[in-house]
Design an enzyme around this catalytic site. Sequence first.
Site, mmCIF file in Angstrom:
data_model
loop_
_atom_site.group_PDB
_atom_site.id
_atom_site.type_symbol
_atom_site.label_atom_id
_atom_site.label_comp_id
_atom_site.label_asym_id
_atom_site.label_seq_id
_atom_site.Cartn_x
_atom_site.Cartn_y
_atom_site.Cartn_z
ATOM 1 C CD GLU A 17 -2.391 1.113 2.907
ATOM 2 O OE1 GLU A 17 -3.409 1.781 3.087
ATOM 3 O OE2 GLU A 17 -1.870 0.414 3.807
ATOM 4 C CE LYS B 169 -8.007 0.831 4.070
ATOM 5 N NZ LYS B 169 -6.935 1.499 4.852
ATOM 6 C CB CYS C 292 -4.115 -1.668 5.277
ATOM 7 S SG CYS C 292 -3.409 -1.342 6.920
#
Length: 495
Positions: A260, A317, A368
Amino acid sequence: MRVLAAVAAGFALYAGSPPRELWWLAPLAFAVFAAVVRHRRARAGFGYSLLFGFAFLLPLLGWLQDFLGADFGPWPWLGVAAVEALFIGLAGAGMARVSRLPGGPVWMAAVFVAFEVLRSSVPFGGFPWGRLAFTQDTGLLLPLAALGGSALVSFAVALVGGGLAELVHRLRARRNWAAPLAAVLVPVVGGVAMLPLIGTDAEEGTARVALVQGNAPNIGLGLLNADDELRANHVAEARRLVADVQAGRVPQPDFVVLPEQVGSWGPGRTDPELSAIAEQLGVPLVVGGIGIDADGTLRNQIVQWDPATGAGDRYVKQHLVPFAETIPMRSVARLVTPFVDRFPRDMVPADEPGVLNVGGVRVGVGICYDVAYDDVYTGAVQQGATVLALPTNNAWYGHSEMSYQQLAMARLRAVEHGRAVVVASTSGVSAAVQPDGSVSEQTEQFTAQNLIAEVPLRSTRTVATELGAAPTWVLVALAAGAVLATWWLPRRERS
């Protein structure tokens, strides 16, 4: 004694959490907690459970202090732990009420899971860290994830614990102990029975995946000003991979995953260095970066980088980190987070599952924080992902347990969906997780290292994937029904 027992149980639950592989300690800790709130008034159940929650969450979330403590003191850490402990307190109040119903351990477990679901949703999108399921990345209860996902695993831990508490009580009172013994044994036997059913065979062949961990300086919040260094480290490590492949020191991968926030791109998404690396390797990259769309929208995204055509499809995301990627109450938030100035406007999430066609392989992607939520990889596998990827940036948290806690979530997701999961972290822990949850390759923290892992590609869907959120909502409904019954039954008896 109950106060001391509640605190000891909370700390024991933390002690059973990753990176320690003491999965059996979680149901024992929950048994002590359940014994403390059993047959108490709701108010007492709330108080004892609040203490239990603090004793568990304060050490579990110690990485928040590693992250923000030097500049903001203990208040962000204490604040998050307090809010999450409040939900555990409310769960304990409900557990105290339903413990008097016939089959009390079942209803107590369902109530605890219902409040896990609630705190995973509110406030500000929720915070799922510390769910009971995430203590079970190894052990006999992990295979249950393939049946009912994280909710069923949490329920199993709580049911075994509640059953143990009831069993001890009944043995001491010399009453029938068959029902609580069943509550203890059924989840364990179910997990053992599921073990041989966890598929690991390569139904769609295999993929050789390279994971690039370029490393980052261990400077905490100083990373706010180290974007160029972070990118340079990963470009350099990717070039080392190119040199190793070209020299024959390592085999050529089928695709490469970078972490990321390695890049930063405008609407055109051009990056000559990444394009050159992909071209020299002759395989696509999966790489994370901050993106600005044509309308100025800010995104945290993963982009598929083709060796011939450059930037292609992307995943945006879905679950943004509150007070970092999205800033509620900006004027107040400035007191507890530096990201108010880092991002003058909020990032915008997406609601589409991430499935990227990477060199002919359908890769399901989460970023994440996404891995803590149930919906991200469920949607990706339902749309045909044969392997899962988790690019992440954990360099903010120093040599803390955070990376290992996140790896435990990836291990649970692997079993939940019967897919290998490849984790690419800026500073560790990067890893290749097999579909049975075992870790075949793993890096150390704060090292520059490339991993080459062979992972199976699978198409069979687990029961958990097919059912999606259904097991979660069944348990929530059971919990709500049990709590309502504690009001309805006494009134019925009086009338």
